[in-house]
Write an enzyme that holds these catalytic residues in place. Structure first.
Site, PDB file in Angstrom:
ATOM      1  N   ASP A 119      -2.175  -2.474   2.343  1.00 53.47           N
ATOM      2  CA  ASP A 119      -2.551  -1.728   3.543  1.00 53.47           C
ATOM      3  C   ASP A 119      -4.073  -1.719   3.663  1.00 53.47           C
ATOM      4  OD1 ASP A 119      -3.013   0.194   5.550  1.00 53.47           O
ATOM      5  OD2 ASP A 119      -1.210   1.307   4.997  1.00 53.47           O
ATOM      6  N   PHE A 139       4.786 -11.809   7.423  1.00 52.12           N
ATOM      7  CA  PHE A 139       3.631 -10.965   7.730  1.00 52.12           C
ATOM      8  C   PHE A 139       2.370 -11.805   7.870  1.00 52.12           C
ATOM      9  CE2 PHE A 139      -0.082  -8.535   6.402  1.00 52.12           C
ATOM     10  CZ  PHE A 139       0.045  -7.378   7.150  1.00 52.12           C
ATOM     11  N   GLU A 140       2.197 -12.773   6.967  1.00 52.12           N
ATOM     12  CA  GLU A 140       1.007 -13.619   7.024  1.00 52.12           C
ATOM     13  C   GLU A 140       1.006 -14.467   8.293  1.00 52.12           C
ATOM     14  OE1 GLU A 140      -1.408 -16.884   4.266  1.00 52.12           O
ATOM     15  OE2 GLU A 140       0.511 -16.060   3.590  1.00 52.12           O
ATOM     16  N   ASP A 160       4.096   4.872  -8.152  1.00 54.41           N
ATOM     17  CA  ASP A 160       2.650   4.763  -8.014  1.00 54.41           C
ATOM     18  C   ASP A 160       2.092   3.788  -9.055  1.00 54.41           C
ATOM     19  OD1 ASP A 160      -0.115   5.187  -7.910  1.00 54.41           O
ATOM     20  OD2 ASP A 160       0.075   7.353  -7.650  1.00 54.41           O
ATOM     21  N   LYS A 183      -9.289   2.318   9.563  1.00 52.58           N
ATOM     22  CA  LYS A 183     -10.219   3.342  10.035  1.00 52.58           C
ATOM     23  C   LYS A 183     -11.181   3.739   8.922  1.00 52.58           C
ATOM     24  CE  LYS A 183      -7.010   5.242  13.463  1.00 52.58           C
ATOM     25  NZ  LYS A 183      -6.265   6.437  13.933  1.00 52.58           N
ATOM     26  N   ASP A 239      -5.513 -10.368   5.254  1.00 50.46           N
ATOM     27  CA  ASP A 239      -5.890 -10.974   6.532  1.00 50.46           C
ATOM     28  C   ASP A 239      -6.803 -10.040   7.316  1.00 50.46           C
ATOM     29  OD1 ASP A 239      -3.990  -9.040   7.186  1.00 50.46           O
ATOM     30  OD2 ASP A 239      -3.209 -10.176   8.880  1.00 50.46           O
TER      31      ASP A 239
END
Length: 241
Positions: A148, A222-223, A125, A152, A184
């Site tokens: 992340d 990912f980008e 963490d 929502k 993004d």
């Protein structure tokens, strides 16, 4: 599986009552990743267990023996971009934090394969790392790339870039240290800009807006996937007063 590798819960963090920004993920580990963890974790791995961390002992130059300036990167995925940045800037130590076991193994594998002695892989963490393990004004930077977004509305409280965390992180940054975030997810970019701009000890390097995409941040898979979906990537670069 990893008797000397990353602990499942290094700080006993299940006892903390605050909301988590992540979920620990083991996932499928390849043979190469498992081998890297088993061999290299005792040398290059750090469990975030709440005990004070000696950065000078953890990072030192192979040539001069003097401690390297250290940046913390939170959430490195599979570690490809981290490895490239470490190769491009061997005079800076990178303490790369994640809870994804395959990614931890992959980054250790990349570090060994490419001779990158300026990488350490931390498991656990990041809040505990900053709160309990790092002294004030010890870091040269903080990198948070594509965290992340928790899209929502009911999950927004789980986002990492919040006023309390930034206040804590800034207290561990030396004067002139750089905070660099990228996302993004446009609503999260707006929140990042608002939170970072509101921190009195940070100065936006690009007036009141987003930064142009810097060449030193490698393009990741990912980008590219986000761009292919029509997402707009935003970089934010701030400096500690």
């Amino acid at each position: 599986m990893f008797p000397q590798g990353p602990a499942a819960d290094p700080a006993g963090s299940h006892g903390e009552l605050r909301i988590r920004t992540f979920h620990p993920r083991r996932g499928r580990v390849t043979a190469a990743q498992a081998d890297a963890i088993n061999r290299l974790w005792p040398r290059w791995g750090v469990d975030i267990d709440g005990r004070p961390l000696d950065l000078a002992a953890l990072f030192h130059s192979n040539t001069s023996g003097t401690p390297l300036p250290v940046v913390v990167e939170i959430g490195f995925g599979m570690g490809d971009a981290t490895a490239r940045m470490a190769a491009d800037d061997p005079a800076t130590g990178i303490l790369a934090v994640d809870v994804h076991t395959p990614g931890q193994g992959n980054l250790l594998h990349l570090a060994e394969r490419n001779g990158l002695s300026n990488i350490r892989v931390a498991n656990g963490d990041a809040v505990i790392l900053f709160r309990d393990m790092l002294p004030p004004a010890c870091l040269a930077g903080l990198r948070v790339y594509f965290p992340d977004p928790w899209p929502k509305a009911r999950h927004h409280k789980r986002r990492l870039i919040q006023p309390d965390f930034i206040r804590l992180a800034v207290s561990r940054l030396a004067s002139g240290a750089v905070v660099h975030c990228a996302t993004d997810w446009e609503p999260y970019a707006e929140q990042m800009l608002e939170v970072l701009s509101a921190e009195p000890e940070l100065i936006n390097q690009y007036d009141d807006g987003y930064a142009p995409r810097p060449d030193f941040r490698p393009m990741t898979k990912f980008e590219r996937q986000g761009i292919d979906k029509g997402h707009v990537v935003r970089d934010l670069i701030f400096t500690r007063r």
